[in-house]
Design an enzyme around this catalytic site. Structure first.
Site, PDB file in Angstrom:
ATOM      1  CG  PHE A 106       8.187  -2.332  10.066  1.00  0.00           C
ATOM      2  CD1 PHE A 106       8.963  -1.871   9.344  1.00  0.00           C
ATOM      3  CD2 PHE A 106       8.595  -2.792  11.474  1.00  0.00           C
ATOM      4  CE1 PHE A 106      10.198  -1.328   9.823  1.00  0.00           C
ATOM      5  CE2 PHE A 106       9.761  -2.336  11.750  1.00  0.00           C
ATOM      6  CZ  PHE A 106      10.631  -1.569  11.114  1.00  0.00           C
ATOM      7  N   GLY A 149       9.766   6.206  13.376  1.00  0.00           N
ATOM      8  CA  GLY A 149      11.119   5.734  13.626  1.00  0.00           C
ATOM      9  C   GLY A 149      11.802   5.864  12.250  1.00  0.00           C
ATOM     10  CB  THR A 150      10.335   6.287   8.705  1.00  0.00           C
ATOM     11  OG1 THR A 150       9.511   7.357   9.451  1.00  0.00           O
ATOM     12  CG2 THR A 150       9.928   4.696   9.107  1.00  0.00           C
ATOM     13  N   GLY A 155       3.468   8.298   3.392  1.00  0.00           N
ATOM     14  CA  GLY A 155       3.659   9.429   4.482  1.00  0.00           C
ATOM     15  C   GLY A 155       4.111  10.875   3.872  1.00  0.00           C
ATOM     16  CG  ASN A 202      17.368  13.483   5.544  1.00  0.00           C
ATOM     17  OD1 ASN A 202      18.444  12.765   5.212  1.00  0.00           O
ATOM     18  ND2 ASN A 202      17.054  14.136   6.651  1.00  0.00           N
ATOM     19  N   PRO A 203      18.640  12.516   2.158  1.00  0.00           N
ATOM     20  CG  PRO A 203      20.162  13.311   0.816  1.00  0.00           C
ATOM     21  CD  PRO A 203      19.098  13.732   1.560  1.00  0.00           C
ATOM     22  CB  THR A 213      15.606   9.756   6.990  1.00  0.00           C
ATOM     23  OG1 THR A 213      15.342  10.670   5.911  1.00  0.00           O
ATOM     24  CG2 THR A 213      16.269  10.574   8.175  1.00  0.00           C
ATOM     25  CD  GLU A 233       4.919  -0.293   2.685  1.00  0.00           C
ATOM     26  OE1 GLU A 233       4.887  -1.538   2.728  1.00  0.00           O
ATOM     27  OE2 GLU A 233       4.549   0.579   3.115  1.00  0.00           O
TER      28      GLU A 233
HETATM   29 MO1  MOS Z   1       3.118  -0.539   5.906  1.00  0.00          MO
HETATM   30  S1  MOS Z   1       2.747  -2.553   5.621  1.00  0.00           S
HETATM   31  O1  MOS Z   1       2.375   0.092   7.274  1.00  0.00           O
HETATM   32  O2  MOS Z   1       5.006  -0.874   6.334  1.00  0.00           O
END
Ligand code: MOS
Length: 759
Positions: free
Chosen positions: A253, A481-482, A523, A646-647, A649, A719
């Site tokens: 984060f 972990g996303t 990403g 990917n719905p 994740t 985000e």
């Molecule tokens: Mo972003 S502030 O690296 O979730």
């Protein structure tokens, strides 16, 4: 073959994580590990007179006490380099660790103790005697938001190494004139948001081991190559002599994006000891060590005509930070500047500095607190002109990015409102505040919009296919972990014509092909671009082998007539003519074939278009006046993030953001004393949402590909989930109670002080 993109695949690393096989940075087993513990300053400002480490050194197992007097030389990562080489590395603060006697904030490291066990190190650390000549500390008094805003340093007045830019300071039309037009409805209010701490499940930590003049660093990081470059520079090493490895990240984060002092200290200690050194931060240290979302103070002024059309927006935000960081919490950057149609807009930012630990990025830096203020102000406007909050937003929907005069690369915000309102049942809402009840419960419904900018950066990748038909794709990207590993596998599989089960993605190692930071919601967009490209390159290479190898049944065909299906290459229209990948590699006399691809930020992008993502949150709160706390009982979030790779994740990302928003709105607040110390620096006193605080979160997507931005049509999901949630909760609390909260979190105490209606 069904495309892998668009399928709700389970996380590839899920089984490794739930069985404990997944290794996090400091868990790597190395021979002869020493354990480090940090000593922090307990005063906010002063000069170290002396450090007496004799008692610590006399303890069993203690190998080293590193202070400003004996730490190996580090080359400064200076302020200028921070900004000019943003693409190379990011440092968290403009202060090298253990660099001289000066103390700049409470929590600054003054010593590192290294011992055979972690317990020995922590015990010895408690025995290091630090004598400091205290000096008066500048700790900003932020009790009066208006005064903070009046005295904060505008970012335009920062020197050229500061962070001022056009996204932070914007003006169009004449807001002062428009705010004064008679007959307008005006909202003019101050909003404040608290210090929020990073609370990643895995605390940051470093394990460093030297071999001669080269060093391998296992670190919890969003960007192995950024850390690699920072460490190389600090220690005066060639970049290739530093390797940073991070297989798994337990949440980041933003905390693990910049390079922080503890990483450099672990590397320095390992060098001095000639043995591997392990330095995990404690939970308490996270409150001073790796940045935090700073408190913000925001002034929002809106003017609108009777029909709700916005005629003026002025949004000014100030945030607290340290003298050693230029962190601007860009609260007025997005929602107030570009989300709505308005001819007269002014947005600006200012800083309040103090002898404090540096503020830094925390998920949706800027937009999260900014959307609280602005989307609350819009709700106030809706109430003032007696217009439905959704209708107000629809009427002010911006057809283009008016701040930059650019078209949107793809905007489906109206669909988000429609779908969300439908799923939630918004049409049944009785607009009058404080009137909806269910038994004793006061019930409130609130909503907000969300927006976040799109970003795409450089990347490289290699793809290798072996005779068994399995492929390995390598790139130095990161999975926080996303689910990034999983979606990269999906994109690469489609690009290579393989099933995802035949594709292995290697990431999280600075030795892999270049990648940018896993942050800023960039990403997916960034890496899907290069993965498509490398997959295509691999197909071309195999087709070339198929049509040029005399022993191939596809020999002599034009490469354009070669199809790739599930590990086979076939002639278009004549599937009987085919060769397996294994057969082709044998023909080529190769065990495996490797290709490489690069992509640049501008690849495939329609530069005239602005790739923002959008969304809307609808939610319900309930308050039992006998137990005065806000419970969020229903959430519907609809997001327009381009094509959803990917719905499953992606929905997890959004619901995670909503949970963060619940914490921001209701529980999270770092409380500082006059020394700048966060008093509640632990998870008992700094309350983050737990399962009991979270209801089912209904996430859906518009799922319209944005091919003006990326070839896959994907934008980012990182985000945007948190943006607007705190405002939607506050707006729902207003609807439930008639009480307007412009300061969050809305704690039981604040509910009572505001005069919560009693039963
Ligand atoms: Mo972003 S502030 O690296 O979730």
């Amino acid at each position: 073959m069904t495309p892998a993109i668009g399928r709700p695949l389970d996380r590839i690393d899920g089984p490794d994580k739930v069985t404990g096989r997944a290794r996090y940075a400091v868990e790597h087993p190395l021979e002869g590990i020493l354990h480090a513990a940090l000593v922090r300053s307990v005063v906010p400002r002063g000069s170290i007179e002396s450090i007496d480490a004799s008692e610590a050194l006399a303890q069993p197992g203690v190998a080293l006490v590193l202070t400003h007097e004996n730490r190996p030389p580090l080359r400064p990562l200076t302020e200028g380099e921070v900004d000019s080489s943003f693409m190379e590395m990011v440092v968290g603060e403009h202060l090298m660790p253990l660099d001289g006697r000066e103390i700049h904030y409470r929590g600054q490291y003054v010593a590192v103790v290294v011992a055979e066990t972690s317990e020995q190190a922590h015990h010895a650390a408690s025995l290091v005697r630090v004598d400091v000549v205290e000096q008066p500390a500048a700790i900003p008094d932020t009790s009066d938001p208006a005064l903070v805003l009046a005295t904060a340093l505008p970012v335009e007045s920062l020197d050229e190494e500061g962070s001022a830019n056009t996204m932070l300071t914007h003006r169009r039309g004449d807001p002062t004139m428009a705010l004064g037009v008679p007959g307008s409805t005006v909202v003019d209010a101050l909003y404040t948001t608290p210090l929020e701490s990073h609370c990643t499940l895995e605390t940051p930590g470093t394990l460093a081991t030297w071999a001669g003049d080269t060093v391998t660093v296992y670190d919890a990081t969003q960007w192995t190559q950024g850390y690699q470059r920072g460490i190389a520079k600090a220690f005066g090493l060639p970049v290739e002599d530093v390797r940073v490895i991070c297989d798994h990240v337990g949440g980041a984060f933003g905390a693990k994006a910049p390079l922080w002092a503890h990483s450099l200290l672990a590397v320095a200690a390992a060098k001095e000891c000639g043995r591997p050194v392990r330095l995990p931060l404690t939970r308490q240290q996270m409150f001073t060590a790796t940045g935090h979302r700073p408190p913000t103070f925001q002034h929002v002024e809106l003017a609108a005509r009777e029909d709700g059309a916005l005629t003026a927006i002025r949004h000014r935000s100030a945030n607290v930070t340290s003298f050693k960081s230029n962190m601007v919490e860009a609260a007025a950057r997005t929602v107030s500047r570009v989300l709505y149609r308005c001819p007269n807009v002014e947005t600006s930012h200012a800083l309040v500095r103090g002898d404090l630990p540096p503020a830094s990025w925390l998920r949706a830096p800027g937009e999260a607190p900014g959307s609280f203020a602005f989307e609350t102000a819009l709700d106030e406007l809706a109430a003032a002109i007696d217009l439905d909050p959704v209708e107000l937003r629809v009427r002010n929907d911006a057809e283009i990015n008016e701040a930059e005069g650019r078209a949107w690369s793809g905007k489906h915000l109206r669909e988000c409102y429609e779908i969300g309102a439908g799923r939630f049942g918004w049409g049944d809402r009785d607009a009058r505040p404080g009137t909806t009840r269910d038994g004793d419960d006061l019930v409130g419904w609130g909503m907000s919009s969300a927006a976040y900018f799109g970003m795409k950066l450089f990347a490289s990748a290699t793809a290798t296919i072996r005779q068994d038909g399995r492929a390995v794709v390598r790139l130095a990207a990161q999975d926080l972990g996303t689910g990034a590993r999983t979606i990269f596998t999906q994109v690469a599989a489609d690009a290579m014509g393989l099933d995802p089960s035949a594709v292995h993605v290697e990431l999280g190692d600075s030795a892999l092909p270049r990648a940018w930071i896993a942050g800023g919601s960039a990403g997916t967009a960034t890496n899907s671009e290069v993965l498509l490209r490398v997959g295509t390159a691999l197909r071309s290479r195999l087709a070339e082998i198929a049509v040029t190898s005399p022993g191939s049944s596809l020999y002599g065909l034009p490469p354009s007539e070669i199809q790739h299906v599930d590990g086979f290459l076939t002639a278009a229209g004549d599937p009987g003519r085919n060769e397996s990948v294994a057969a082709l590699l044998r023909l080529a006399g190769a065990e495996e074939v490797t290709v490489k691809a690069d992509s640049e930020p501008r690849d495939g992008i329609l530069s005239a278009a602005d790739p923002h993502s959008f969304g809307a949150h609808f939610l319900e709160v309930r308050i039992d006046p006998a137990v005065p706390r806000v419970r969020v009982t229903r959430v519907v979030s609809v997001m327009d993030i381009g094509r959803v790779v990917n719905p499953k994740t992606a929905a997890s990302q959004i619901s995670g953001g909503v949970v963060m928003g619940i914490g921001m709105a209701l529980t999270e607040e770092g409380l500082r004393d006059r020394d700048g110390r966060v008093l509640n620096d632990n998870l008992a006193d700094y309350a983050i949402p737990v399962h009991a605080d979270v209801c089912d979160i209904d996430v859906s997507f518009v799922d319209e590909a944005d091919r003006n931005f990326t070839e896959t049509g994907a934008r980012g999901a990182g985000e945007i989930g948190v943006i607007g949630v705190a405002a939607a909760i506050g707006n729902a609390v207003y609807h439930a109670t008639g009480l307007r909260f412009r300061t969050i979190p809305i704690t039981p105490q604040r509910l009572i002080s505001a005069g919560l209606p009693s039963v």
